[in-house]
Design a protein around this motif. Sequence first.
Motif, PDB file in Angstrom:
ATOM      1  N   VAL A  86       8.351  13.821 -23.781  1.00 48.13           N
ATOM      2  CA  VAL A  86       7.375  12.753 -23.609  1.00 48.13           C
ATOM      3  C   VAL A  86       6.751  12.914 -22.228  1.00 48.13           C
ATOM      4  O   VAL A  86       7.411  13.306 -21.272  1.00 48.13           O
ATOM      5  N   SER A  87       5.463  12.627 -22.148  1.00 50.07           N
ATOM      6  CA  SER A  87       4.740  12.702 -20.876  1.00 50.07           C
ATOM      7  C   SER A  87       4.356  11.290 -20.447  1.00 50.07           C
ATOM      8  O   SER A  87       3.808  10.520 -21.240  1.00 50.07           O
ATOM      9  N   LEU A  88       4.653  10.962 -19.179  1.00 50.50           N
ATOM     10  CA  LEU A  88       4.265   9.682 -18.595  1.00 50.50           C
ATOM     11  C   LEU A  88       3.224   9.951 -17.516  1.00 50.50           C
ATOM     12  O   LEU A  88       3.500  10.674 -16.554  1.00 50.50           O
ATOM     13  N   GLN A  89       2.034   9.393 -17.684  1.00 48.35           N
ATOM     14  CA  GLN A  89       0.951   9.603 -16.723  1.00 48.35           C
ATOM     15  C   GLN A  89       0.619   8.280 -16.042  1.00 48.35           C
ATOM     16  O   GLN A  89       0.417   7.267 -16.704  1.00 48.35           O
ATOM     17  N   MET A  90       0.576   8.311 -14.697  1.00 46.63           N
ATOM     18  CA  MET A  90       0.428   7.083 -13.937  1.00 46.63           C
ATOM     19  C   MET A  90      -0.559   7.239 -12.792  1.00 46.63           C
ATOM     20  O   MET A  90      -0.645   8.297 -12.184  1.00 46.63           O
ATOM     21  N   SER A  91      -1.284   6.158 -12.530  1.00 44.64           N
ATOM     22  CA  SER A  91      -2.105   6.008 -11.331  1.00 44.64           C
ATOM     23  C   SER A  91      -2.095   4.538 -10.951  1.00 44.64           C
ATOM     24  O   SER A  91      -1.845   3.666 -11.797  1.00 44.64           O
ATOM     25  N   LYS A  92      -2.379   4.253  -9.710  1.00 45.47           N
ATOM     26  CA  LYS A  92      -2.362   2.871  -9.223  1.00 45.47           C
ATOM     27  C   LYS A  92      -3.364   2.013  -9.998  1.00 45.47           C
ATOM     28  O   LYS A  92      -4.510   2.411 -10.202  1.00 45.47           O
ATOM     29  N   ASP A  93      -2.906   0.834 -10.418  1.00 41.32           N
ATOM     30  CA  ASP A  93      -3.762  -0.175 -11.057  1.00 41.32           C
ATOM     31  C   ASP A  93      -4.421   0.295 -12.349  1.00 41.32           C
ATOM     32  O   ASP A  93      -5.473  -0.207 -12.737  1.00 41.32           O
ATOM     33  N   THR A  94      -3.817   1.259 -13.023  1.00 41.77           N
ATOM     34  CA  THR A  94      -4.325   1.698 -14.324  1.00 41.77           C
ATOM     35  C   THR A  94      -3.183   1.674 -15.340  1.00 41.77           C
ATOM     36  O   THR A  94      -2.006   1.729 -14.964  1.00 41.77           O
ATOM     37  N   PRO A  95      -3.497   1.576 -16.631  1.00 39.17           N
ATOM     38  CA  PRO A  95      -2.429   1.581 -17.633  1.00 39.17           C
ATOM     39  C   PRO A  95      -1.598   2.865 -17.594  1.00 39.17           C
ATOM     40  O   PRO A  95      -2.116   3.955 -17.330  1.00 39.17           O
TER      41      PRO A  95
ATOM     42  N   GLY B 179      -0.664  17.023 -33.926  1.00 31.86           N
ATOM     43  CA  GLY B 179      -1.565  16.193 -33.127  1.00 31.86           C
ATOM     44  C   GLY B 179      -0.845  15.468 -32.017  1.00 31.86           C
ATOM     45  O   GLY B 179       0.212  15.911 -31.544  1.00 31.86           O
ATOM     46  N   ASN B 180      -1.398  14.329 -31.597  1.00 30.85           N
ATOM     47  CA  ASN B 180      -0.855  13.582 -30.464  1.00 30.85           C
ATOM     48  C   ASN B 180      -0.818  12.091 -30.758  1.00 30.85           C
ATOM     49  O   ASN B 180      -1.696  11.552 -31.446  1.00 30.85           O
ATOM     50  N   LEU B 181       0.197  11.448 -30.216  1.00 25.45           N
ATOM     51  CA  LEU B 181       0.321   9.997 -30.267  1.00 25.45           C
ATOM     52  C   LEU B 181       0.367   9.492 -28.828  1.00 25.45           C
ATOM     53  O   LEU B 181       1.247   9.873 -28.056  1.00 25.45           O
ATOM     54  N   PHE B 182      -0.618   8.668 -28.464  1.00 30.58           N
ATOM     55  CA  PHE B 182      -0.712   8.117 -27.115  1.00 30.58           C
ATOM     56  C   PHE B 182      -0.478   6.612 -27.160  1.00 30.58           C
ATOM     57  O   PHE B 182      -1.002   5.916 -28.041  1.00 30.58           O
ATOM     58  N   TYR B 183       0.273   6.126 -26.180  1.00 25.88           N
ATOM     59  CA  TYR B 183       0.397   4.694 -25.944  1.00 25.88           C
ATOM     60  C   TYR B 183      -0.136   4.400 -24.545  1.00 25.88           C
ATOM     61  O   TYR B 183       0.107   5.166 -23.602  1.00 25.88           O
ATOM     62  N   TYR B 184      -0.832   3.278 -24.414  1.00 25.59           N
ATOM     63  CA  TYR B 184      -1.352   2.827 -23.123  1.00 25.59           C
ATOM     64  C   TYR B 184      -0.780   1.440 -22.843  1.00 25.59           C
ATOM     65  O   TYR B 184      -0.886   0.538 -23.683  1.00 25.59           O
ATOM     66  N   LEU B 185      -0.169   1.265 -21.674  1.00 29.25           N
ATOM     67  CA  LEU B 185       0.474  -0.002 -21.340  1.00 29.25           C
ATOM     68  C   LEU B 185       0.001  -0.501 -19.986  1.00 29.25           C
ATOM     69  O   LEU B 185       0.134   0.191 -18.967  1.00 29.25           O
ATOM     70  N   ALA B 186      -0.560  -1.719 -19.971  1.00 35.42           N
ATOM     71  CA  ALA B 186      -1.035  -2.307 -18.723  1.00 35.42           C
ATOM     72  C   ALA B 186       0.148  -2.639 -17.817  1.00 35.42           C
ATOM     73  O   ALA B 186       1.183  -3.122 -18.289  1.00 35.42           O
ATOM     74  N   PRO B 187       0.015  -2.393 -16.513  1.00 35.63           N
ATOM     75  CA  PRO B 187       1.106  -2.740 -15.588  1.00 35.63           C
ATOM     76  C   PRO B 187       1.196  -4.244 -15.396  1.00 35.63           C
ATOM     77  O   PRO B 187       0.232  -4.975 -15.605  1.00 35.63           O
ATOM     78  N   LYS B 188       2.381  -4.699 -15.009  1.00 34.94           N
ATOM     79  CA  LYS B 188       2.552  -6.098 -14.662  1.00 34.94           C
ATOM     80  C   LYS B 188       1.967  -6.340 -13.271  1.00 34.94           C
ATOM     81  O   LYS B 188       2.077  -5.485 -12.388  1.00 34.94           O
TER      82      LYS B 188
END
Length: 269
Positions: A230-239, A250-259
């Motif tokens: 699994v790949s976790l991609q992060m940047s400040k203030d982005t999901p 293919g690919n399955l992506f999930y996007y999660l808003a930060p608290k």
Amino acid sequence: MTNFKCKLADCQKFKRIVDALKDLVSDVNIDTSATGISLQAMDSSHVALVSLMMNQEGFDYFKCEKPATIGVSIGNLSKVLKLANPEDSITLEFDEDPSCLTIIFESSTNSKSTTFNLNLLTLESENMGIPDTEYTSEITMNSNEFTKICKELGVISDTVGITTTLDYVEFSVTGDIGSGNIKINTSTGEIDQSGNPDAKGDKADVLVELSFALKYLTMFTKAAPLANEVSLQMSKDTPLVVQFEMSGLGNLFYYLAPKITDGEETDAS
């Protein structure tokens, strides 16, 4: 006249994809085209978004006469999939002006077939464009390890802090019974500092530090059987982006808003 038809020899693979969706979203629009099957859907709280692409090359048979969009209840689709045996193949098809999705299960010996016509839904089509983002950190880890971390930390708290540096990624929680963290060394290069590849300085410098709801991350781990990593991609203030690459399909992506600071999630859209 049949407008769309596809077949997967491994019905369990399709069942795992549906299982990875059903806790997060209920009714979805599925788009079919010459390139494959895709969908985008947001959870009812607008905190998380899922994006799926199944490439036509990954199917054993694939035909799409013209692009179409069909509305499907993921919960009902999951119920229908229980009719299949583990070794069955699955065929999906619908006509030019469809009112139902035909689902056919066939045994490997062709001694048994099951056909079900799933009624389709009329859903509003929502275009949820996902902007291109240059992420500060990308962590690749074993899918089962990620599942284990989310499960274990979820017992302690409903929120996890994820911190990345050049050397490690740390998952930390604080709850009524205490606090703890799990730190994974990434000095082998599992973190791709793509946002700033020429950075110099202290290796302990924090790249990204954000908090997320563990209940959503736990839902995402339902996709772990689809990919070894699994790949976790992060940047400040982005999901947060959680990606499962399904080999050949293919690919399955999930996007999660930060608290945010008051404990409420931001909108993922």
